[in-house]
Design an enzyme around this catalytic site. Structure first.
Site, PDB file in Angstrom:
ATOM      1  N   CYS A  55      42.074 -43.132 -26.857  1.00 51.90           N
ATOM      2  CA  CYS A  55      43.342 -43.071 -27.580  1.00 51.90           C
ATOM      3  C   CYS A  55      43.014 -43.516 -28.991  1.00 51.90           C
ATOM      4  CB  CYS A  55      44.403 -43.924 -26.911  1.00 51.90           C
ATOM      5  SG  CYS A  55      43.846 -45.525 -26.330  1.00 51.90           S
ATOM      6  N   ARG A  79      46.319 -46.841 -23.662  1.00 52.37           N
ATOM      7  CA  ARG A  79      46.517 -45.589 -22.924  1.00 52.37           C
ATOM      8  C   ARG A  79      45.264 -45.197 -22.167  1.00 52.37           C
ATOM      9  NH1 ARG A  79      49.392 -43.064 -28.209  1.00 52.37           N
ATOM     10  NH2 ARG A  79      48.204 -44.737 -29.163  1.00 52.37           N
TER      11      ARG A  79
END
EC number: 3.1.3.95
Lengths: 570, 769
Positions: free
Chosen positions: B334, B340
């Protein structure tokens, strides 16, 4: 046979069938008077066996090269797709299925042709007679069974026998009936043994703009009170009750019914349920959509809101009876839709008997079939069909959904499982049995359903079938079960609306595991108890034989002193 | 504590959302660690850990007092109305300080001591990155361990041990690390056990608009080559494309397919931490609505966007898992590769590998993807006052919810239950254990957490049985090795047990999980009890002088059917007869012995033979028991889980009584038999309609209800005192009992004390009781 004219193509090879969760299969399609089936050459078995009446809508898509695709949208929300080799055949089949699934002539319907291929243990047509249900109410000196409607002359949509206050004679009843919409006079729906209070249901009084009153109706209602207090729960908002009054209906004015307190606990009118279902199912089916779109369509369909309202109203009624020690009269306008949802659900909340399989069947007989919910009109079409008539309405489905909502909040208090509710839903919309045919008992008698068709209950109430519908977590629960109606507690019934869209095998596995856990527990309990009984018997015997003494005897030989000592220290 | 000005306030009223009209009046206590509200009438105690407090709000003075609204990271929201404004202010200012310590050393974990005598080191050594990679078959021909980051010099937020493609030289690694944000170079995090496809993770490249780094390109090529059968690999950027583009302007960005040959690039559209934070904020507002209409609730749910974000995370993980299953390696990043990336890599691993769906495996996964690879728990959970509000984000909460959503779709696939997830979630925020303190492995090492604090894993081990999913199917990993979740919006549910956990009203009134767990425990108890009963019946039969053969057939009958019961009925009928005739030999033998000793001679005659036979039969009985279809994943697991720590101890416990019992079977006494029978409850009280413990503490929806294995009644955690072996159990494993049963068992003459009396006074006659 009359069907022949509809069946243009009785048999067709090379049709490709696409069903949810299954690989496409090629096979031969056959159309008969009541069924459509497809058998595959490869597997030599029927891949599809569909009753025409289960089809809600037929859609066809023709393409120049490859014939056409037929989409059969079923009333249980299953989508069947058939690829037909030629366009002509495709149109013909579409036409046949459409015609055959819309036959209105009652005597041509499948139940009149279906013969039971199982051994009947009991005739479902006579399993839940009003008399036997009345016996369950017990030897109450407050109520009696009345045959004033024996020939369906007083109220065509009621059963031949109804339960009324003992002190009211049939003549008074007949007069009171004329004061109620469709003559649906107040009758006993549920008797709460714990405190002797009752739930009464009727249709709206025909008060009208001129404020008519009917002494007999007042008399009849007051007789149900038995010196207690009474509530009238009107399932309409006050304004629509007032509007109804302008059209000749209305509500019980206080000056004439001063022993009663009126509550408006509004539930959406039944005619809007159908629209809500169409929108809701459409949203459920649209798997490509975004999360926002799904949630906003779920909201705007109003389906869950309908559930919340119906459940809330049922809770209010049940609370009036159980907590407030009052008798409750429930009605909306006609008293054959939302009224029945509310009274049936209130009973489910209050009466543990209704939560058994047999009790629930009795509840459906009593509150839905015998009290004249117009199944034929309401369940003629489901969420896919385009209809101009306004009689269709998923009132019964909404009721089953409410039951499921309570069921998932009290998963151990019901003898039946989710599959039982699914089965009832499908049966109400399309069935080989006669139970859900017609709109009321009067019609059922006219068409001699009891002798010409098989009852669903005859089929269900056999051990090998019941087995499928048993909830393995059931533990009888005597107390009322109060469901939560908070939005967080009410969920989309995935097992019904998304049944053909998402794979539920994980949940079936879970129930198998639950069954195993419970069986193991049950067996071990049995085993432990059996062994304990044996122990007691053997001990007794040993004592009698003076082989065992209830005190520490002298030991001549101690076999392992060390172990005894060291362990004794602990 | 210097912050506490007012330790106790009387006549405080507690408002909860559903009880606005009937507030509870009680006393508020402020301690160094908790804010405690005690309601003397209802015996209800509300404990709020300071570390759990997310926000404190002082509302305008009302006629009844000063309202103080406290919101917790566990989604508890309460309002206290404090009569005097001054007290309210004191509590308010104290809590502000207590809830957000300024120094990391002030966190709860550093002064918490475990009440259940758990050794401090327990749990810290359960997981090591090396053994987790060994489990995946790494190092191997394609992947190697590099010591490059041993001193955290290349990347201080990465673990010490990094696994990289085996042929890559150190200069390439260093250059690649320099080309990545915060030095987080591409490294292996999951290797598929059969097809050699890998999940690797990193942070965004410092690519800007045209920068390139040949070493980094080589690095990616080496990752591709480590999976010989594959022609290309995916680079998954979990961000929305627009965010990644924006980062390019800041000299960061994403890999260009022009420079990196053989990669396929994919954006996945998971929003950043700020969007997630405000989404949760809105979700909490929805869950806190007072009597919301269906429409308000659904609209609120929609506008919060929460389910949309959860779905985006799931979809990305599905993409990664599908690629790996198809034999294609995936590199995930990410921005910094710790939010993430951690979510999606760990979820994809759960889809792919059944191990991560077990209690131990899930903890190992958190250790690897979250703790070792530097998810910034201290920042994201805002443990400290100094951390900026914009650093806070429910990244881990989202991961936990994704796992819960999976559990809804695959109820038999997970060994653990919802309580397990909630416990981990709560303790991430509680800081009671050192496990989640710090932002990376180096932080935890620097803080010497493993010496100074307890490990959550150690604590959870002591409660394993509470976390077992009774529906877990052991063979699920064979039938469904890979989970393929449905990611359509209709499938996602609102997790009310998380976000409305403390609103008792909204939950199912009968909790299937709890009921099944109790049933499984109950079965475990009965199974053990039955073994003992079978032995007792057998020895009683022997005592009554049945021959070995009839015994055998009877026992076989016993295991399979009720035939023994029938036999017993028969013998009962015959007993006067057999007493005279059948036992003549035994009786005559007895008459010879003084003091009317009831020792049966016929058994002692062939004592040794019988002893040998016994053990064989024991095995038979046990085996036939386990073969009779009673095998059950849950109970087996719970046993093995609970015994992990003290296997030897339990074994020794098991052995001594068994030996003594089997040898002294013939010395059975009625008292002992009765004691054994009394000590195990055959029926357990149903959990239905149990609103409170016998100590009057009310049960909440989320509280674990414990059964006492001796009396079968239901108790709260505090009343289920200790574990003790019961006389009625064969295995003599310590089991949970309530306080009074504990005393009873402890003080009752045990099997062994009977024996010691016997041993000590062999010739003293004793009066019958």
């Amino acid at each position: 046979m009359e069907f022949a004219e509809f069946i243009k193509v009785p048999k067709l090879d090379g049709v490709v069938l696409r069903l949810p969760f299954k690989e496409p299969v090629e096979g031969t399609l056959c159309i008969t008077g009541h069924h459509l089936f497809l058998s595959s050459r490869k597997t030599m078995k029927e891949e599809l066996w569909l009753e025409h009446s289960a089809v809600d809508a037929v859609e066809k898509k023709l393409s120049n090269q490859n014939g056409g695709t037929l989409t059969l949208k079923c009333k249980n929300f299953m989508i069947v797709e058939l690829d037909v080799p030629t366009a002509e055949d495709c149109l013909q089949i579409a036409h046949s299925v459409e015609s055959l699934s819309n036959i209105h002539n009652l005597s041509l319907k499948y139940p009149f042709f279906y013969r039971a291929n199982f051994e009947m243990l009991e005739d479902g047509w006579t399993a839940f007679m009003p008399e036997s249900e009345f016996n369950k109410v017990g030897s109450s000196d407050q109520w009696r069974i009345s045959y004033v409607n024996n020939h369906f002359e007083v109220c065509p949509s009621y059963s031949y026998a109804v339960i009324v206050p003992k002190s009211i004679d049939d003549e008074t009843i007949a007069k009171a009936a004329s004061f109620r919409h469709h003559n649906r006079f107040p009758v006993l729906s549920y008797y709460h043994k714990e405190n002797g209070r009752a739930i009464i249901r009727s249709s709206q009084p025909l008060v009208g703009p001129n404020m008519r009153r009917c002494k007999e109706d007042e008399q009849l209602l007051n007789a149900t009170l038995n010196r207690g207090k009474g509530y009238i729960v009107d399932t309409r908002i006050q304004s629509s009750a007032k509007m109804a009054q302008a059209k000749g209906g209305g509500f019980e004015p206080e000056q004439h019914y001063h022993q009663w307190k009126r509550i408006h606990q509004p539930v959406e009118r039944q005619k809007y349920f159908h629209e809500a279902l169409i929108k809701f199912v459409e949203a459920c089916m649209d798997f490509g959509s975004s999360t926002e779109k799904w949630l906003s369509r779920l909201e705007s369909s109003g389906w869950l809101n309908n559930i919340k309202e119906v459940l809330t109203c049922a809770c209010v009624v049940a609370q009036c009876v159980d907590k407030d020690d009052a008798t409750v009269l429930v009605h909306g306008s006609e008293g054959m839709d939302t009224t029945l949802q509310v009274t049936a659900l209130a009973q489910l909340i209050l009466d543990h008997d209704c939560r058994t399989i047999r009790g629930f069947e009795a509840l459906i007989e009593r509150e839905w079939l015998q009290s004249g919910h117009p199944f034929a009109d309401r369940c003629a079409k489901s969420a896919f069909a385009m209809t101009k008539q306004r009689n269709e309405s998923p009132v019964f489905l909404l009721f089953l959904d409410c039951v499921w909502q309570i069921w998932q909040q009290f998963p151990c208090s019901f003898e039946f499982n989710e599959d039982f509710l699914l089965m009832l839903f499908e049966q109400a919309y399309s069935s080989q049995f006669g139970t859900f045919l017609c709109n009321n008992d009067c019609e059922r008698k006219k068409y001699k359903l009891a002798s010409k068709t098989v009852s669903l209950w005859s089929y269900v109430n056999r051990p090998e079938v019941l087995e499928k519908y048993i909830n393995h977590l059931y533990q009888p629960n005597q107390s009322p079960i109060w469901p939560s109606v908070a939005p967080q507690s009410l969920e989309v019934w995935q097992g019904l609306y998304l049944r053909w869209k998402i794979d539920r095998s994980g949940h079936q596995d879970a129930w198998k595991e639950i069954f195993k856990v419970r069986e193991k527990n049950k067996e071990l309990k049995l085993k432990a108890n059996r062994l304990r009984r044996q122990m007691v018997l053997l001990q007794k015997e040993a004592i009698e034989a003076e082989l065992l003494q209830p005190c520490a005897p002298n030991i001549m030989e101690v076999e392992d002193e060390d172990t005894g000592l060291s362990a004794g220290d602990s | 504590m210097e912050f506490i000005k007012t330790p106790k306030v009387e006549n405080v009223r507690l408002l909860d959302r559903f009880n606005v009209r009937k507030p509870i009046v009680g006393t508020l206590y402020l301690t160094a660690t908790h804010l405690i509200f005690v309601d003397p009438a209802g015996k209800r105690e509300t404990w709020i850990l300071h570390m759990h407090i997310a926000s404190i709000e002082k509302q305008p003075l009302s006629t009844t007092g000063s309202p103080l609204v406290i919101r917790c990271k566990t989604f508890l929201c309460v309002t206290f109305i404090i009569p005097r404004e001054r007290d309210c202010h004191d509590i308010y200012t104290s809590l502000l300080k207590l809830a957000h310590p300024t120094d990391i050393e002030e966190l709860y974990a550093f002064h918490y001591t475990s009440p259940d005598d758990m050794p401090k080191h327990q749990g810290w050594n359960f997981f090591s990155l090396e053994s987790e990679y060994l489990r995946m078959g790494v190092p191997n021909a394609h992947w190697a361990l590099t010591q490059m980051n041993k001193d955290y010099e290349i990347c201080d937020t990465y673990p010490k041990y990094l696994y990289v493609p085996s042929g890559v030289s150190t200069p390439v690694l260093i250059a690649s690390a320099r080309f990545r944000s915060r030095g987080r170079l591409p490294v292996l995090c999951y290797l598929h056990n059969t097809n050699q496809a890998a999940i690797c993770r990193c942070s965004q490249p410092l690519a800007g608009f045209k920068a390139r780094c040949e070493e980094d390109e080589k690095m990616l090529h080496a990752i591709l080559k480590a999976n010989p059968k594959s022609e290309f690999m995916y680079v998954v950027d979990t961000r929305p494309k627009i965010n990644a583009m924006a980062n390019r302007a800041a000299g960061k960005g994403y890999e260009s397919e022009v420079f990196y040959s053989d990669i396929k690039f994919q954006f996945c559209g998971i929003e950043n931490i700020h969007v997630m934070r405000s989404s949760l904020q809105k979700l909490v507002e929805v869950s806190e609505l007072k009597n919301p209409s269906m429409s308000a609730f659904l609209t609120g749910l929609e506008t919060s966007g929460w389910q949309k974000h959860i779905r985006a995370i799931m979809e990305t993980a599905v993409f990664i898992a599908n690629a790996v299953e198809d034999g294609i390696s995936v590199l995930v990043h990410c921005s910094d590769g710790w939010d993430r990336t951690a979510q999606t890599c760990s979820l994809a691993s759960i889809f792919l590998d059944p191990y991560y769906r077990t209690l131990h495996g899930f903890q190992a996964l958190i250790e690897k993807e979250w703790l070792s690879f530097g998810h910034k728990f201290t920042d994201r959970c805002r443990f400290l006052e100094s951390i900026e509000a914009k650093e806070e984000s429910p990244v881990f909460t989202q991961f936990i919810e994704c796992v819960w959503q999976l559990m809804q779709q695959f109820p038999c696939a997970f060994q653990f239950n919802e309580r397990f997830l909630l416990t981990i979630h709560d303790h991430v925020y509680s800081c009671q254990f050192g496990t989640f303190i710090g932002n990376c492995e180096k932080d935890r090492l620097d803080l010497r957490l493993s010496e100074r604090t307890y490990s959550l894993w150690g604590h959870m081990l002591n409660h394993t049985s509470e976390y077992i999913n009774p529906m877990f199917k052991k063979d699920y990993e064979l039938t469904n090795p890979v989970l393929r979740p449905n990611c359509n919006p209709q499938v996602f549910r609102f997790w009310k047990s998380m976000y409305n956990r403390f609103d008792n009203g909204v939950h199912p009134r009968e909790n299937i999980g709890d009921i099944l767990s109790a049933m499984t425990d109950h079965s475990t108890s009965l199974e053990d009890h039955v073994i003992l009963l079978e032995k007792r019946v057998k020895s009683l039969l022997k005592l009554l002088g049945k021959s070995e053969d009839t015994l055998k057939s009877k026992l076989q009958g016993l295991v399979s059917s009720e035939s023994l019961y029938m036999l017993c009925e028969l013998t009962k009928g015959l007993s006067p007869l057999s007493g005279d005739g059948g036992h003549a030999a035994a009786n005559s033998a007895q008459t010879a012995s003084p003091q009317n000793s009831k020792t049966v001679n016929n058994t002692s005659i062939d004592g040794s033979a019988v002893g040998g036979d016994n053990s064989v039969r024991d095995n038979e009985v046990r085996r036939s028991d386990s073969e009779s279809g009673f095998e059950d994943g849950g109970s087996q697991m719970s046993k093995s889980g609970m015994e992990l720590e003290g296997i030897e101890e339990v074994d020794s416990l098991q052995d001594s009584p068994v030996i003594s019992q089997s040898n002294s079977l013939d010395n059975l006494m009625l008292e002992q038999l009765e004691l054994e029978m009394e000590s195990v409850a055959v029926d357990w009280k149903t959990l239905r309609n149990i609103k409170q413990c016998s100590c009057a503490a009310p049960f909440e929806h989320y509280t674990k209800k414990h059964h006492c294995w001796k009396c079968g009644n239901v108790f709260c955690q505090r009343c289920i005192g200790r574990h003790i072996p019961l006389p009625g159990h064969y295995a003599q494993r310590p089991v949970p009992v309530c306080k009074s049963c504990y005393k009873e068992v402890k003080h009752s003459p045990s099997v062994n004390s009977f024996q010691s009396i016997q041993t000590l006074s062999p010739n003293t006659p004793t009066a019958p009781v």
